[in-house]
Design an enzyme around this catalytic site. Structure first.
Site, PDB file in Angstrom:
ATOM      1  N   CYS A   1      35.121  22.584  56.238  1.00 32.43           N
ATOM      2  CA  CYS A   1      36.480  22.118  56.054  1.00 32.43           C
ATOM      3  C   CYS A   1      36.781  21.962  54.575  1.00 32.43           C
ATOM      4  CB  CYS A   1      36.589  20.782  56.753  1.00 32.43           C
ATOM      5  SG  CYS A   1      38.201  20.117  56.747  1.00 32.43           S
TER       6      CYS A   1
ATOM      7  N   CYS B   1      38.235  26.179  43.842  1.00 26.04           N
ATOM      8  CA  CYS B   1      38.736  26.316  45.218  1.00 26.04           C
ATOM      9  C   CYS B   1      39.201  27.750  45.484  1.00 26.04           C
ATOM     10  CB  CYS B   1      39.889  25.336  45.434  1.00 26.04           C
ATOM     11  SG  CYS B   1      40.764  25.568  46.985  1.00 26.04           S
TER      12      CYS B   1
ATOM     13  N   CYS C   1      47.927  28.236  47.712  1.00 27.76           N
ATOM     14  CA  CYS C   1      48.176  26.938  47.086  1.00 27.76           C
ATOM     15  C   CYS C   1      48.527  27.157  45.627  1.00 27.76           C
ATOM     16  CB  CYS C   1      46.940  26.042  47.200  1.00 27.76           C
ATOM     17  SG  CYS C   1      47.218  24.375  46.541  1.00 27.76           S
TER      18      CYS C   1
ATOM     19  N   GLU D   1      44.111  29.635  57.647  1.00 24.08           N
ATOM     20  CA  GLU D   1      42.883  29.346  58.378  1.00 24.08           C
ATOM     21  C   GLU D   1      42.842  27.900  58.851  1.00 24.08           C
ATOM     22  OE1 GLU D   1      39.667  30.431  55.779  1.00 24.08           O
ATOM     23  OE2 GLU D   1      40.436  32.470  55.567  1.00 24.08           O
TER      24      GLU D   1
ATOM     25  N   CYS E   1      40.681  20.801  61.108  1.00 23.65           N
ATOM     26  CA  CYS E   1      41.112  20.894  59.708  1.00 23.65           C
ATOM     27  C   CYS E   1      42.188  21.983  59.643  1.00 23.65           C
ATOM     28  CB  CYS E   1      39.883  21.264  58.886  1.00 23.65           C
ATOM     29  SG  CYS E   1      40.225  21.652  57.185  1.00 23.65           S
TER      30      CYS E   1
ATOM     31  N   CYS F   1      43.218  24.685  41.523  1.00 26.69           N
ATOM     32  CA  CYS F   1      41.933  24.030  41.230  1.00 26.69           C
ATOM     33  C   CYS F   1      40.885  25.124  41.013  1.00 26.69           C
ATOM     34  CB  CYS F   1      41.524  23.101  42.366  1.00 26.69           C
ATOM     35  SG  CYS F   1      42.752  21.810  42.643  1.00 26.69           S
TER      36      CYS F   1
END
Ligand code: SAH
Ligand code: SF4
Length: 369
Positions: free
Chosen positions: A346, A118, A111, A91, A104, A115
């Site tokens: 973002c 997130c 990932c 995205e 962004c 985290c």
């Protein structure tokens, strides 16, 4: 699949020479790609027909396509879902301001950093992006900016149609995909290609210390943003698990080195999680940790994620926290909420695209598809 934007100017000259074409054709082709944002070689109308065909047979122009997009009601935030050649999705979000057009972008599909607040981190890493897939996001959104009539156009086009700022704050940890991110930055900042000033490009990282050091040595004037989220390691590790490997002290040392080598002020990002990392005492501690450093703090209002326990800190308490940090002489800003009504802020790209069909979301928002 091969893509033209993966080729440097020299590579392209070489390929054309093999096919018997002169070097100036490379300049023409790059003009179409980086100046006109064309997505198919058939559209490069000043090239001979056989060359256009040969280029199309060789590969694509961009290695991605827009699978879906959503525009905020105000017309100033456009979120795009890209499909890559292997079906992976990423995205990007374009945000239009009075003088800036900030994009962004993602550096990875998913990932690996995990985290806990997130949406991207919850899904794990699918794969690294190639340099072309990173640059392709900028070209595709530049094309949207130039062509779409429903964007907040007066402001958007008042001073040209190009993206003015690029931030690596979409999906992924850019310093966990160093080579392709570095190559993409090379293309984006090359005057022969996209021609963006390095000062207008921001790399945001959770603090991959060896890669921060490497970036400092590149001799680029990039902005560095470090996602800190806590003033001490015990709390930070709960939010950012790789904090175990890269403690705050080492991250600060690498960031200080970055300041020394580039002269650029580092931004520390701090997502405000209600009752977790937002007490006044933690604000004081953050001020103490950062006091005297050439930096500033950006407080990020948390964008809630379905199924996660965290809640956003109310605005009044964000301001009180900011005051505590400022008491140590550290400048603080609070990130403006953008596109929150459609989860397009973002750095907080949600998994909604995967969960619901876009048409359902558009209707729910009362927007025309
Ligand atoms: N991986 C890099 C860059 C992408 S995330 C990094 O973590 O810095 C960009 C920013 O968005 C980070 O500061 C991150 O902490 C923040 N972010 C992630 N999820 C968020 C959420 N749900 N709400 C608000 N900010 C979030
Ligand atoms: Fe990855 Fe950044 Fe999300 Fe952490 S906040 S999981 S590093 S994208």
């Amino acid at each position: 699949m091969r893509s033209l934007i993966d080729l440097s100017r020299d590579d392209l000259v070489g390929l054309l020479a093999e096919w018997g074409y002169p070097a100036y054709r490379a300049r023409q082709i790059h003009g179409w790609i980086f100046g006109q944002y064309v997505e198919a070689s058939e559209q490069m109308t000043n090239l001979p027909e056989p060359l256009r065909r040969q280029l199309a047979e060789w590969g694509s122009v961009w290695p991605l396509e827009i699978a879906d997009s959503r525009l905020s009601r105000s017309g100033d935030t456009l979120k795009v879902l890209f499909r890559l050649a292997d079906g992976a999705t990423i995205e990007a979000v374009l945000m239009l301001y009075d003088r800036r057009r900030t994009l962004c972008i993602s550096s990875q599909a998913g990932c690996a950093m995990g985290c806990t607040f997130c949406a991207t981190g919850l899904d794990g890493l699918t794969r690294n992006l190639t340099a072309g897939e990173i640059v392709g996001q900028v070209l595709a959104l530049s094309r949207q900016l130039a062509q779409r009539r429903d964007l907040a156009t007066d402001r958007a086009r008042a001073n040209g149609s190009r993206v003015t700022n690029v931030v690596f704050m979409g999906m992924g940890e850019p310093l966990h995909n160093y080579g392709p991110v570095r190559d993409a930055i090379g293309v984006l900042t090359s005057p022969e290609a996209y021609g963006l000033g390095a000062r207008n490009l921001t790399v945001s990282t959770i603090g991959v210390v060896p890669a921060m050091r490497r970036l400092a040595l590149e001799g680029l004037q990039l902005r560095l943003a470090v996602s800190l989220h806590a003033p001490h390691d015990h709390l930070r590790i709960q939010l950012v698990p790789p904090g175990k490997r890269w403690p705050i002290r080492d991250i600060m040392a690498a960031a200080d080195e970055y300041v020394e080598r580039t002269g650029r002020r580092v931004t520390y990002e701090y997502v405000m999680l209600d009752g977790v990392n937002d007490t006044l005492e933690l604000g004081r501690q953050l001020g103490r940790v950062l006091r005297g450093r050439h930096c500033h703090v950006n407080l990020i209002p948390f964008n809630p994620i379905p199924g996660q326990p965290y809640r956003p800190t109310p605005d009044g308490r964000i301001r009180a926290f900011a005051k505590q940090v400022e008491a140590s002489g550290v400048p603080v800003s609070v990130r403006v909420r953008r596109g929150v009504e459609m989860d397009a802020g973002c750095g907080q790209l949600s998994t909604r695209f995967k969960l619901e069909s876009a048409s359902v979301m558009l209707q729910a928002d009362g927007e025309a598809p």
